[in-house]
Design a protein around this motif. Structure first.
Motif, mmCIF file in Angstrom:
data_model
loop_
_atom_site.group_PDB
_atom_site.id
_atom_site.type_symbol
_atom_site.label_atom_id
_atom_site.label_comp_id
_atom_site.label_asym_id
_atom_site.label_seq_id
_atom_site.Cartn_x
_atom_site.Cartn_y
_atom_site.Cartn_z
ATOM 1 N N THR A 159 0.870 -1.102 0.012
ATOM 2 C CA THR A 159 -0.260 -0.034 0.087
ATOM 3 C C THR A 159 0.783 1.154 -0.119
ATOM 4 O OG1 THR A 159 -0.344 0.046 2.379
ATOM 5 C CG2 THR A 159 -1.791 -1.161 1.287
ATOM 6 N N ARG A 160 0.415 2.373 -0.309
ATOM 7 C CA ARG A 160 1.243 3.540 -0.391
ATOM 8 C C ARG A 160 1.602 3.949 1.008
ATOM 9 N NH1 ARG A 160 -3.652 7.572 -1.296
ATOM 10 N NH2 ARG A 160 -4.856 5.645 -1.086
ATOM 11 N N ASN A 161 3.104 4.376 0.803
ATOM 12 C CA ASN A 161 3.744 4.765 2.200
ATOM 13 C C ASN A 161 3.442 5.944 2.646
ATOM 14 O OD1 ASN A 161 5.890 5.260 3.937
ATOM 15 N ND2 ASN A 161 7.566 5.247 2.191
ATOM 16 N N ARG A 162 2.861 6.128 3.930
ATOM 17 C CA ARG A 162 2.549 7.234 4.507
ATOM 18 C C ARG A 162 3.361 7.585 5.495
ATOM 19 N NH1 ARG A 162 -2.513 4.702 3.007
ATOM 20 N NH2 ARG A 162 -3.733 6.210 1.650
ATOM 21 N N THR A 163 4.529 6.876 5.812
ATOM 22 C CA THR A 163 5.427 7.397 6.769
ATOM 23 C C THR A 163 6.446 8.304 6.436
ATOM 24 O OG1 THR A 163 7.065 5.623 6.116
ATOM 25 C CG2 THR A 163 5.494 4.701 7.492
ATOM 26 N N ASP A 164 7.317 8.636 7.159
ATOM 27 C CA ASP A 164 8.527 9.766 7.031
ATOM 28 C C ASP A 164 9.610 9.069 6.498
ATOM 29 O OD1 ASP A 164 6.729 11.907 7.730
ATOM 30 O OD2 ASP A 164 7.365 11.437 9.842
ATOM 31 N N TYR A 165 9.529 7.724 6.278
ATOM 32 C CA TYR A 165 10.704 6.970 5.843
ATOM 33 C C TYR A 165 10.681 6.789 4.279
ATOM 34 C CZ TYR A 165 11.193 6.178 10.753
ATOM 35 O OH TYR A 165 11.757 6.152 11.865
#
Length: 251
Positions: A159-165
């Motif tokens: 799924t889409r990466n919504r983290t700050d990494y």
């Protein structure tokens, strides 16, 4: 000035949606005609149309796509292309951006969306993630795509990466498919789509140039399922480091 930026971002989002709908209406008839064909011709012709569409649309919304590393795709070879996933824009960037015929893996629910569903049925292998049989069948379908001489474009983050990494952890599927088929993997990294569609902001967008870079292929012939964790980790590190080395310069 934040209020001004918010207004501009919403005006731009309206502009982008209106332009997308207008250009899509122009493309509907030829895409419908192509949908009546059989693979691999159906997918190849669809991608010709999609590339022409996006070659016009993306510059008109001030988000030109620039690619690097196309020389890694050798004529007559099929690849599993693994890409990072930050935004809804990633699909219209990656599918037309990967040279040659290719399909993605998509949720079966997307096929039920009016108009878009027709496009997903052409350009994707559809899977019902709640069904063990559907997941198993999707593996056979992806192998068939590769055997037809087309690439599979997969998002191993799921799924889409919504983290700050730069990346989320990878699932096994893309790497298991590569090992089972002996196909080389080409990592692909998309830059700046998250800057256009900011996570957490509804109906808001900011134009930005997009970069789509391909890294050298990783061979999988001779590997077995015991090699999967090391293969997955190797590609994760490659993509993480490349993103870290280039993101600031391409911002």
């Amino acid at each position: 000035m934040n209020w001004f930026k918010n207004v501009l971002g919403r005006v731009y989002a309206v502009y982008g949606i209106i332009l997308f709908v207008l250009t899509m209406l122009i493309m509907l008839l030829p895409i419908w005609i192509v949908s009546r064909l059989h693979d691999p011709r159906k997918t190849r012709y669809f991608l010709i149309l999609a590339r022409g569409w996006m070659a016009v649309y993306m510059p008109l919304v001030f988000c030109p796509v620039r690619r690097k590393g196309l020389e890694y795709f050798k004529k007559g070879e099929t690849y599993i292309v693994v890409c990072n996933h930050n935004s809804l824009l990633d699909v219209p960037v990656t599918s037309p951006g990967v040279p040659g015929g290719n399909k993605t893996l998509a949720k079966i629910e997307l096929a039920k969306i009016p108009i878009f569903g027709m496009m997903y049925k052409i350009g994707s292998v559809l899977v019902d993630r709640t069904s063990d049989k559907s997941r198993k069948d999707s593996i056979d379908e992806m192998k068939a795509v590769l055997n037809m001489g087309m690439h599979m474009v997969l998002f191993p983050e799921g799924t889409r990466n919504r983290t700050d990494y730069p990346l989320k952890s990878f699932y096994n599927g893309a790497f298991a498919l590569a090992i089972e088929t002996g196909r080389p993997i080409i990592p692909g990294i998309v830059f700046n789509t998250r800057k256009i569609l900011t996570p957490g902001k509804f109906f808001f967008a900011i134009p930005h140039a997009i970069q789509f870079h391909f890294l050298p292929p990783i061979e999988t012939k001779g590997l077995n399922k015991n090699d999967l964790p090391a293969l997955k980790d190797k590609i994760f590190v490659m993509m993480w480091e490349y993103y870290g080395q280039h993101a600031a310069a391409l911002a």
